[in-house]
Design an enzyme around this catalytic site. Structure first.
Site, PDB file in Angstrom:
ATOM      1  N   TYR A  41      -7.810  46.708  57.015  1.00 43.98           N
ATOM      2  CA  TYR A  41      -6.771  46.821  55.974  1.00 43.98           C
ATOM      3  C   TYR A  41      -5.524  47.471  56.555  1.00 43.98           C
ATOM      4  O   TYR A  41      -5.565  48.208  57.548  1.00 43.98           O
ATOM      5  CB  TYR A  41      -7.265  47.623  54.778  1.00 43.98           C
ATOM      6  CG  TYR A  41      -7.395  49.104  55.054  1.00 43.98           C
ATOM      7  CD1 TYR A  41      -6.321  49.980  54.812  1.00 43.98           C
ATOM      8  CD2 TYR A  41      -8.582  49.633  55.553  1.00 43.98           C
ATOM      9  CE1 TYR A  41      -6.435  51.332  55.079  1.00 43.98           C
ATOM     10  CE2 TYR A  41      -8.705  50.978  55.824  1.00 43.98           C
ATOM     11  CZ  TYR A  41      -7.625  51.829  55.588  1.00 43.98           C
ATOM     12  OH  TYR A  41      -7.728  53.165  55.868  1.00 43.98           O
ATOM     13  N   PHE A  51       1.068  53.985  55.276  1.00 40.77           N
ATOM     14  CA  PHE A  51       0.446  55.302  55.266  1.00 40.77           C
ATOM     15  C   PHE A  51      -0.907  55.317  55.981  1.00 40.77           C
ATOM     16  O   PHE A  51      -1.413  56.365  56.339  1.00 40.77           O
ATOM     17  CB  PHE A  51       0.294  55.842  53.836  1.00 40.77           C
ATOM     18  CG  PHE A  51      -0.637  55.041  52.965  1.00 40.77           C
ATOM     19  CD1 PHE A  51      -2.024  55.248  53.006  1.00 40.77           C
ATOM     20  CD2 PHE A  51      -0.127  54.098  52.078  1.00 40.77           C
ATOM     21  CE1 PHE A  51      -2.862  54.514  52.181  1.00 40.77           C
ATOM     22  CE2 PHE A  51      -0.978  53.375  51.256  1.00 40.77           C
ATOM     23  CZ  PHE A  51      -2.361  53.564  51.306  1.00 40.77           C
ATOM     24  N   ASP A  52      -1.488  54.134  56.185  1.00 41.05           N
ATOM     25  CA  ASP A  52      -2.790  54.102  56.891  1.00 41.05           C
ATOM     26  C   ASP A  52      -3.069  52.658  57.325  1.00 41.05           C
ATOM     27  O   ASP A  52      -2.580  51.696  56.695  1.00 41.05           O
ATOM     28  CB  ASP A  52      -3.914  54.592  55.978  1.00 41.05           C
ATOM     29  CG  ASP A  52      -5.209  54.870  56.750  1.00 41.05           C
ATOM     30  OD1 ASP A  52      -5.147  54.942  57.999  1.00 41.05           O
ATOM     31  OD2 ASP A  52      -6.265  55.002  56.107  1.00 41.05           O
ATOM     32  N   ILE A  71     -12.064  54.971  46.876  1.00 44.05           N
ATOM     33  CA  ILE A  71     -11.248  55.182  45.680  1.00 44.05           C
ATOM     34  C   ILE A  71     -11.560  54.051  44.705  1.00 44.05           C
ATOM     35  O   ILE A  71     -11.894  52.932  45.104  1.00 44.05           O
ATOM     36  CB  ILE A  71      -9.750  55.248  46.019  1.00 44.05           C
ATOM     37  CG1 ILE A  71      -9.272  53.956  46.689  1.00 44.05           C
ATOM     38  CG2 ILE A  71      -9.444  56.467  46.872  1.00 44.05           C
ATOM     39  CD1 ILE A  71      -7.771  53.880  46.901  1.00 44.05           C
ATOM     40  N   TYR A  97      -5.275  58.074  44.276  1.00 44.17           N
ATOM     41  CA  TYR A  97      -5.431  59.506  44.534  1.00 44.17           C
ATOM     42  C   TYR A  97      -4.796  60.365  43.444  1.00 44.17           C
ATOM     43  O   TYR A  97      -4.631  61.574  43.604  1.00 44.17           O
ATOM     44  CB  TYR A  97      -4.834  59.841  45.905  1.00 44.17           C
ATOM     45  CG  TYR A  97      -5.641  59.208  47.037  1.00 44.17           C
ATOM     46  CD1 TYR A  97      -6.816  59.803  47.481  1.00 44.17           C
ATOM     47  CD2 TYR A  97      -5.225  58.024  47.615  1.00 44.17           C
ATOM     48  CE1 TYR A  97      -7.555  59.218  48.498  1.00 44.17           C
ATOM     49  CE2 TYR A  97      -5.963  57.424  48.626  1.00 44.17           C
ATOM     50  CZ  TYR A  97      -7.129  58.030  49.065  1.00 44.17           C
ATOM     51  OH  TYR A  97      -7.868  57.447  50.058  1.00 44.17           O
ATOM     52  N   PHE A 114      -2.495  47.507  49.337  1.00 43.75           N
ATOM     53  CA  PHE A 114      -3.435  47.237  50.433  1.00 43.75           C
ATOM     54  C   PHE A 114      -3.442  45.743  50.768  1.00 43.75           C
ATOM     55  O   PHE A 114      -3.453  44.899  49.861  1.00 43.75           O
ATOM     56  CB  PHE A 114      -4.858  47.668  50.061  1.00 43.75           C
ATOM     57  CG  PHE A 114      -5.040  49.141  49.953  1.00 43.75           C
ATOM     58  CD1 PHE A 114      -5.326  49.910  51.079  1.00 43.75           C
ATOM     59  CD2 PHE A 114      -4.927  49.782  48.717  1.00 43.75           C
ATOM     60  CE1 PHE A 114      -5.504  51.284  50.966  1.00 43.75           C
ATOM     61  CE2 PHE A 114      -5.099  51.139  48.600  1.00 43.75           C
ATOM     62  CZ  PHE A 114      -5.390  51.903  49.731  1.00 43.75           C
TER      63      PHE A 114
END
Length: 553
Positions: A41, A51-52, A71, A97, A114
């Protein structure tokens, strides 16, 4: 769904937005709650800032879907995905979050975006998935535990990523089954296969490399897909397997140790690959059996064959060429299959085999050594191949027995026959044309003769052209000298000999040309070759033989 600008901001999202922007044509399975999954992902904010990313870490993410370990938005967004499916997910803050965020990484109340690709799905209750792609029509035996197998394979992850292939190495993978040398899934997946069978085997991680994976090519918790072609297999306890394809109805004799066998063969591997053939050389393979001149499996496999038999001999590698193989055509540990056709066989101790087909009644006079015989014959190999026949000529064959004018086996077979008798003779090569053969006759061939004796004439001892039935005349020269001029020319000599034969006082060596025999006699007596015989030149053969003995003494 993006609202039109005229409608204004639609407000906060209540659930995950899922965009299935790529769905594979084949979807064998969808991720369900409780399934283990592996995926890649990229995670970004609405402005596109990342962010990731699992890609950046160089490792896929593995986990269980739908049980709260992810999540909530991701848990929901991944369910129902297929392997290789790609999705865009928009996760609202309350399913991400929330108002807390992740310190230094994700601010409070952040909507997360995502881009996900599903790579693997499995469940702890999964079993091995075996699909037979092709299978030979004939399958006499299947793989069992402790068998040694040779197979080709392509190995991929569930998403199709290749990680290994035996084809790229140019050799089969060779190993024992059920002894712990393979991953558990492959040990199970090979069971029941036939040589030549193709299978697809899907192995869940817990029957493969599990949580550790393998090196850099197989990640942790990866399902594996193997496309397998079983080339051959055997068991170390195997012996030679025989299949009698065609056995002649009449089999009077079977080959045993020490026999010399001539046979044709095709040699193949278990997958049908031809590695050798005597037919391609147009020449039989000739050898003794049971003496170690050929591989042990063939030594055993030819025991008990009949002439004309077609036999399949399946030989495990430990009775063939073993782990090393032979040349570039027989791999190591290969099972060999020989389709054999027996042309003939014999033993060096064999005599002529004589079968009397017909013998006239009242047979009192039979052929002896030195007799002159006329006979018809048909000659063939034991497989029926016709070689020669006297019927192709205008008259029968003529020969003096014991004069080394025919092969020894035929000479023996013509002895003790009556005129009109018919025989079948089986002549081994050491009494025929030997290892070298003759024109039209293969080396070491056993010959079959059908012979019929047409007529015979009593012969004379070896070295004689004429013998007296009683004592010769006391004054032989005087009786031969018909005109009493003290010398005997050829015509007088011929007249005298013919008279003796006509009166039954003596006989010539049997021949198709009596005149030549008389001419040879005259030449032998005309010692100075002046065309006439004098009293000093004329000698009986018996007297000549005694003089030679005296000289030797």
């Amino acid at each position: 769904v993006l609202g039109a600008p005229a409608l204004g901001d639609p407000g906060p999202l209540e659930d995950v937005v899922i965009d299935r922007y790529y769905i594979p044509k084949i979807c064998l399975r969808e991720a369900q709650m409780g399934d283990f999954i592996r995926y890649h992902y990229n995670g970004t904010f609405k402005d596109g800032k990342k962010f990731d990313s699992s890609y950046d870490r160089g490792a896929t993410v593995a986990g269980v879907v739908g049980v709260g370990r992810l999540i909530t938005g991701m848990d929901r967004g991944l369910q129902g995905m297929c392997v290789n499916e790609r999705r865009h997910l928009i996760v609202p803050p309350h399913l991400g979050y929330g108002s807390i965020g992740v310190a230094g990484l994700i601010p409070p109340d952040a909507t997360l975006y995502f881009d996900v690709v599903m790579l693997d799905i499995w469940n702890k209750n999964d079993k091995l998935q075996i699909t037979t792609l092709s299978k030979p029509e004939r399958c006499n035996r299947t793989v069992e535990n402790s068998d040694f197998v040779r197979y080709h394979y392509n190995g991929t992850l569930l998403d199709g990523t290749p990680f290994d292939s035996s084809y790229s190495k140019g050799s089969t993978y060779d190993t024992y089954v059920g002894t712990g040398w393979l991953i558990k899934g492959m040990d199970q997946g090979l069971l029941g296969m036939c040589a030549g069978e193709k299978r697809s085997i899907i192995i869940p991680p817990f029957l493969a490399y599990g949580e550790k994976g393998y090196g850099t090519v197989i990640p942790p918790q990866a399902s594996l897909v193997f496309s397998v072609l079983l080339v051959d297999f055997h068991n170390p306890k195997d012996g030679v397997f025989l299949e009698h394809l065609e056995v002649p109805e009449s089999c009077k004799r079977r080959a045993v140790t020490g026999d010399f066998v001539r046979y044709h063969y095709n040699g193949t591997l278990m997958d049908g690959t031809l590695f050798d053939s005597s037919y391609s050389r147009n020449q039989t393979y000739n050898t003794y059996i049971g003496k170690g001149y050929i591989i042990p499996g063939m030594d055993q496999g030819l025991q008990g064959v009949c002439v004309g038999e077609h036999r399949r001999v399946v030989i495990p590698p430990h009775l063939a060429y073993g782990e090393n193989g032979a040349g570039d055509k027989i791999p190591g540990s290969a099972v060999l299959i020989f389709d054999v056709h027996i042309i003939d066989f014999h033993n060096p101790e064999d005599l002529v085999e004589i079968e009397t087909v017909f013998r006239p009644e009242g047979c009192n006079v039979t052929t002896r050594d030195r007799d002159f015989v006329r006979y018809h014959y048909n000659c063939s190999l034991l497989d029926g191949t016709r070689l020669f026949s006297s019927h192709d000529y205008e008259k029968p064959q003529e020969v003096t027995l014991g004069a080394n004018k025919v092969i020894e086996g035929l000479n023996r077979g013509l002895l003790d026959m009556c005129a009109g008798e018919r025989r079948v003779l089986i002549i081994p090569p050491h009494l025929g044309h030997g290892e070298s053969g003759a024109r039209g006759v293969p080396g070491s061939a056993v010959l079959r003769f059908e012979v019929e004796l047409i007529s015979m004439e009593e012969g004379v001892p070896e070295g004689y052209l004429f013998i007296w039935h009683g004592d010769p005349p006391a004054s032989l020269f005087e009786q031969m000298d018909l005109n009493k001029d003290g010398e005997i020319p050829a015509d007088e000599f011929s007249t005298f000999i013919k008279t003796q034969v006509a009166e039954g006082k003596g006989r010539l060596m049997p021949s198709s040309d009596p005149e030549k025999v008389i001419a040879d006699m005259f030449q032998n007596q005309d010692r100075n070759q002046d065309g006439k015989i004098t009293p000093d030149e004329l000698k009986l053969k018996s007297d000549e033989d005694r003089e030679k003995i005296h000289e030797e003494l």
